[in-house]
Write a protein that holds these residues in place. Structure first.
Motif, PDB file in Angstrom:
ATOM      1  N   PRO A   1       0.506   6.137  -3.247  1.00  0.00           N
ATOM      2  CA  PRO A   1       1.101   7.286  -3.798  1.00  0.00           C
ATOM      3  C   PRO A   1       1.350   7.117  -5.370  1.00  0.00           C
ATOM      4  CG  PRO A   1       2.351   6.466  -1.999  1.00  0.00           C
ATOM      5  CD  PRO A   1       1.369   5.564  -2.215  1.00  0.00           C
TER       6      PRO A   1
ATOM      7  N   HIS B   1       0.736  -1.242   0.079  1.00  0.00           N
ATOM      8  CA  HIS B   1      -0.062  -0.157   0.008  1.00  0.00           C
ATOM      9  C   HIS B   1       0.711   1.207   0.150  1.00  0.00           C
ATOM     10  CE1 HIS B   1      -3.298  -2.747   2.087  1.00  0.00           C
ATOM     11  NE2 HIS B   1      -3.190  -2.825   0.755  1.00  0.00           N
ATOM     12  N   ARG B   2       2.137   1.139   0.590  1.00  0.00           N
ATOM     13  CA  ARG B   2       3.030   2.487   0.811  1.00  0.00           C
ATOM     14  C   ARG B   2       3.394   2.896  -0.552  1.00  0.00           C
ATOM     15  NH1 ARG B   2       6.170  -1.787   2.026  1.00  0.00           N
ATOM     16  NH2 ARG B   2       8.221  -1.667   1.704  1.00  0.00           N
ATOM     17  N   ILE B   3       3.438   1.725  -1.653  1.00  0.00           N
ATOM     18  CA  ILE B   3       3.835   2.152  -3.043  1.00  0.00           C
ATOM     19  C   ILE B   3       2.758   2.280  -3.815  1.00  0.00           C
ATOM     20  CG2 ILE B   3       5.134   0.913  -4.910  1.00  0.00           C
ATOM     21  CD1 ILE B   3       6.769  -0.687  -2.770  1.00  0.00           C
TER      22      ILE B   3
ATOM     23  N   MET C   1      -7.165   0.786   3.930  1.00  0.00           N
ATOM     24  CA  MET C   1      -6.199   1.440   4.884  1.00  0.00           C
ATOM     25  C   MET C   1      -6.738   2.033   6.171  1.00  0.00           C
ATOM     26  SD  MET C   1      -3.716   3.574   2.002  1.00  0.00           S
ATOM     27  CE  MET C   1      -2.603   4.127   3.469  1.00  0.00           C
TER      28      MET C   1
ATOM     29  N   TRP D   1      -5.776   1.276  10.028  1.00  0.00           N
ATOM     30  CA  TRP D   1      -5.276   2.379  10.794  1.00  0.00           C
ATOM     31  C   TRP D   1      -6.275   2.511  12.257  1.00  0.00           C
ATOM     32  CZ3 TRP D   1      -0.641   4.916  11.202  1.00  0.00           C
ATOM     33  CH2 TRP D   1       0.144   4.890  10.227  1.00  0.00           C
TER      34      TRP D   1
END
Length: 154
Positions: A57, A52-54, A100, A104
């Motif tokens: 964005p 997800h971090r790639i 996400m 979180w």
């Protein structure tokens, strides 16, 4: 906001400046959701396979580039291409936002967060309308009014 900007752009001469005829404006408004629908299975696959971090964005960057490129369009074909890519990049954003949020926030906190997202859609549309009105009345020789509106909302 991109859908609202398209409508405001029509008020400021989008159809005339791009020489659209017949149902082309309607098709222009429909192509992004059609692209989203067709791309959704691949987006679901990407969400599972790419961290997800790639992915997030990358999708947001692609979405912003597609929206920014709209200000360079001068005809129906290029507008359709930009709107199509806008739909592709948008296809995975909402499901990934939901995933996400689940990662979180605790389950009892999630409904509030999701309701804030959806309420911001309306708030952003109202703010974009006011901003678009002002931008549409700035006259320059380099860009049409609708191009300035689309460019500023990225």
């Amino acid at each position: 906001m991109d859908k609202g900007v398209l409508g405001t752009g029509a008020v400021f001469g989008l159809q005339t400046d791009t020489h659209m005829t017949g149902h082309q404006y309607s098709l222009l408004g429909s192509i992004a959701p059609i692209a989203q629908l067709g791309w959704q299975p691949f987006s679901a696959w990407l969400i599972v396979k790419v961290p997800h971090r790639i992915l997030m964005p990358s999708m947001i960057l692609g979405w912003g580039i597609a929206e920014t490129m709209t200000c360079l369009c001068h005809d129906f074909k290029t507008m359709m291409a930009c709107r199509f890519f806008l739909g592709l990049f948008e296809a995975g954003c909402l499901p990934l936002f939901a995933i996400m949020t689940g990662q979180w926030y605790r389950r009892v906190e999630q409904p509030l967060r999701v309701s804030i997202w959806y309420s911001m859609n309306g708030t952003a549309t109202m703010a974009a309308a006011a901003l678009s009105y002002g931008l549409g009345h700035i006259h320059t020789s380099k860009l049409y009014s609708w191009q300035k509106i689309g460019r500023a909302h990225v």
